[in-house]
Design a protein around this motif. Sequence first.
Motif, PDB file in Angstrom:
ATOM      1  N   LYS A 181       0.682  -1.060   0.133  1.00 37.83           N
ATOM      2  CA  LYS A 181      -0.516   0.234   0.070  1.00 37.83           C
ATOM      3  C   LYS A 181       0.878   1.583  -0.042  1.00 37.83           C
ATOM      4  O   LYS A 181       1.465   1.470   0.542  1.00 37.83           O
ATOM      5  N   PRO A 182       0.430   2.406  -0.141  1.00 38.52           N
ATOM      6  CA  PRO A 182       1.010   4.366  -0.179  1.00 38.52           C
ATOM      7  C   PRO A 182       1.002   3.983   0.995  1.00 38.52           C
ATOM      8  O   PRO A 182      -0.252   4.039   1.932  1.00 38.52           O
ATOM      9  N   SER A 183       2.190   4.725   0.881  1.00 34.90           N
ATOM     10  CA  SER A 183       1.944   5.731   2.831  1.00 34.90           C
ATOM     11  C   SER A 183       1.199   6.595   2.682  1.00 34.90           C
ATOM     12  O   SER A 183       0.844   7.096   1.529  1.00 34.90           O
ATOM     13  N   ILE A 184       0.363   7.050   4.088  1.00 33.96           N
ATOM     14  CA  ILE A 184       0.010   8.028   4.233  1.00 33.96           C
ATOM     15  C   ILE A 184       0.206   9.745   4.603  1.00 33.96           C
ATOM     16  O   ILE A 184       0.596   9.777   5.132  1.00 33.96           O
ATOM     17  N   PRO A 185       0.752  10.516   3.765  1.00 38.69           N
ATOM     18  CA  PRO A 185       0.590  11.463   4.048  1.00 38.69           C
ATOM     19  C   PRO A 185       0.229  12.422   5.191  1.00 38.69           C
ATOM     20  O   PRO A 185      -1.229  12.097   5.282  1.00 38.69           O
ATOM     21  N   CYS A 186       1.187  12.474   5.961  1.00 35.83           N
ATOM     22  CA  CYS A 186       0.904  13.365   7.442  1.00 35.83           C
ATOM     23  C   CYS A 186       1.479  14.853   7.722  1.00 35.83           C
ATOM     24  O   CYS A 186       1.565  15.042   8.821  1.00 35.83           O
ATOM     25  N   VAL A 187       1.781  15.740   6.612  1.00 34.89           N
ATOM     26  CA  VAL A 187       2.232  16.948   6.779  1.00 34.89           C
ATOM     27  C   VAL A 187       1.488  17.721   5.717  1.00 34.89           C
ATOM     28  O   VAL A 187       0.697  17.129   4.608  1.00 34.89           O
ATOM     29  N   GLU A 188       1.160  18.798   5.659  1.00 33.61           N
ATOM     30  CA  GLU A 188       0.688  19.869   5.141  1.00 33.61           C
ATOM     31  C   GLU A 188       1.307  20.774   4.192  1.00 33.61           C
ATOM     32  O   GLU A 188       2.291  20.492   4.417  1.00 33.61           O
ATOM     33  N   VAL A 189       0.913  21.129   3.206  1.00 31.01           N
ATOM     34  CA  VAL A 189       2.031  22.791   2.095  1.00 31.01           C
ATOM     35  C   VAL A 189       1.872  23.524   3.437  1.00 31.01           C
ATOM     36  O   VAL A 189       0.999  23.784   4.107  1.00 31.01           O
ATOM     37  N   GLY A 190       2.792  24.089   3.470  1.00 27.19           N
ATOM     38  CA  GLY A 190       3.599  25.009   4.199  1.00 27.19           C
ATOM     39  C   GLY A 190       4.435  24.641   5.157  1.00 27.19           C
ATOM     40  O   GLY A 190       5.064  25.438   6.228  1.00 27.19           O
ATOM     41  N   ALA A 191       3.997  23.212   5.379  1.00 27.49           N
ATOM     42  CA  ALA A 191       4.931  22.648   7.177  1.00 27.49           C
ATOM     43  C   ALA A 191       6.184  22.643   6.892  1.00 27.49           C
ATOM     44  O   ALA A 191       6.492  22.746   5.692  1.00 27.49           O
ATOM     45  N   LYS A 192       7.002  23.326   7.787  1.00 20.14           N
ATOM     46  CA  LYS A 192       8.657  23.318   7.331  1.00 20.14           C
ATOM     47  C   LYS A 192       9.174  21.833   7.739  1.00 20.14           C
ATOM     48  O   LYS A 192       8.308  20.837   9.143  1.00 20.14           O
ATOM     49  N   VAL A 193      10.030  21.314   8.046  1.00 20.77           N
ATOM     50  CA  VAL A 193      10.434  19.669   7.989  1.00 20.77           C
ATOM     51  C   VAL A 193      12.359  20.293   7.825  1.00 20.77           C
ATOM     52  O   VAL A 193      13.047  20.694   7.159  1.00 20.77           O
TER      53      VAL A 193
END
Length: 431
Positions: free
Chosen positions: A46-58
Motif C-alpha cells: 500500500k502507498p503511505s499516507i501523507p502526514c504533513v500539509e502544504v507550508g509545513a517546515k521539515v
Amino acid sequence: MKAVKGKNFFAGVHVPDMKHLANGVACEVLPLPETVAISVSQSIGKPSIPCVEVGAKVKAGTLIAKADGAISSNIVSSVSGEVTEIKEVKGTNGSKETCIFIKSDGLDEKQWLEPIENPTAEQIKQRICEAGIVGLGGAGFPTAVKASPRTPVDTLVLNGAECEPYLTCDHRIMIEKTDEIVRGARLLAKASGCSNVIIGIEANKPDCIEAFEKYDDVKVVILKKQYPMGSEKQLIYVCTGRKVGLGKLPSDVGVIVNNVGTAFAVCEAVELGKPLYESVITVSGGAIANPKNLWVRLGTPFSNIISYCGGESVEPKKVVLGGPMTGAALASYDAYTKKTCAGILLMTEKETSVEEPTPCLNCGKCADVCPMYLMPMNTAFYAAAGEYELAGKLGGTMNCVECGACEYICPAKRPLIQSIRKTKAELRKKM
C-alpha cells in the motif's frame, strides 16, 4: 572466514556485465537538489499516507508519510525546507501516484531518531519500521516484515551478487562500507533469530570477496557469474543447498535474504538513528559522459543526476531505470528517484535491441533458460489472445520472477516480459 564456491543452479543466461564503466568509480555525494518530489508509493504494498500539509517546515529525516499497514513503509523528508505541494503526478510506470514536493532551504538540517545501544530483537525491528527501510535490491519489500518471519529461521543470506549488467552501486558500498554492512547483518540476524550469516558475491568482484573474508562470523560464498544469480530462490540454493518450492517463501526453508544496501541502512538506522532517505545509484551506459556511483537523496529529479554526470555524450537510444534486464524504459528525465532506484542507464543503439519482434519460432529457448522451470511461450501465446487464465495456468505466470532471461535469449525478440506482467496484472484483478 575463507570463501567457498557456491553450487550451480539450473538454466539462466550469460550476459556481458558491462561493469567496467563504473565499478572503479568511488561513490560521490550528489549536491542537494533545489526541490524534491517524494512519492508515497515507495515499497511493494500500500502507498503511505501523507502526514504533513502544504507550508509545513521539515528537516532531513522528518516523517512526512506514515505506513498504511504492515506491507507499507514510513517515508521521511530527504532535505530540510518547506512542503510546497502535495499532488498526483505520472509515475515512471505510467500510473498516477501522489508526490510530496519539498523546496530545499540548502541548510540540510537533520531530524534523526535516537541511536540505540545494545538493542533487543524487538527494538531492532521497531527501528527498521520507524526508519522506513525496505529491500534495496529492487522489490522494495518492507524489511521489518521480512525480519519477523512466520516460521523459525536460522540463516541470513546477504545478496551481494549484483548480477544485473552495468549496475555497480552494491559493488561500491561493499568496498567502501564493508564494516557497516557486517554490523547491519548482525543486527538483522539478531532481529530474526538467525545464527548463521552468509554473503553471496559473484566471482567478478574479487575485491569484495577479499573484503568480507576477514570476518569470522560471515561465510562468503563465491557465486558463478550467471544471470539471474541474485534472484532470491536461486541465491538461497547456491549458498545453502536449500530449495524453495513454488508458492513457498524463503522462511519456509529457514532462510531470509536481504540486500547489502539494506544491511547498511539498518546499521545506520540503529547506530546513528538515521532514517532511510538516500541511497547509492549507478549512472552508466555508453551515452552518459561520465559514469558514476552517487549518493542521491530521495525524490531527486533525474535531470539533476544526468546533468551532474556531464549529460549525454551521444543521444541515447533508450534510457532505463534500473538494470537492463529488469528495468523500465523512461520516456523522459521528468521523474524522481525512489528508495528502490538502483540505476539510470543511458544506452546507445549498439547496447540495446532495436529489432522488431517476429512470430514465435517454437524453439523453446525461453523455457530452457527459465530458472523457475516455466513456459514463457505459453504465457505470451494465450495473453495475446486475451486468455489470461489459460496463460497463467499453462505458463506458470504467477511464479515468474521477471528476470528477463527468456526475453534476452528469444531469437524472435518477442516481448515476453510485457506479456508476463500484463497477465499477472489481469489475474490479480480477478483475484
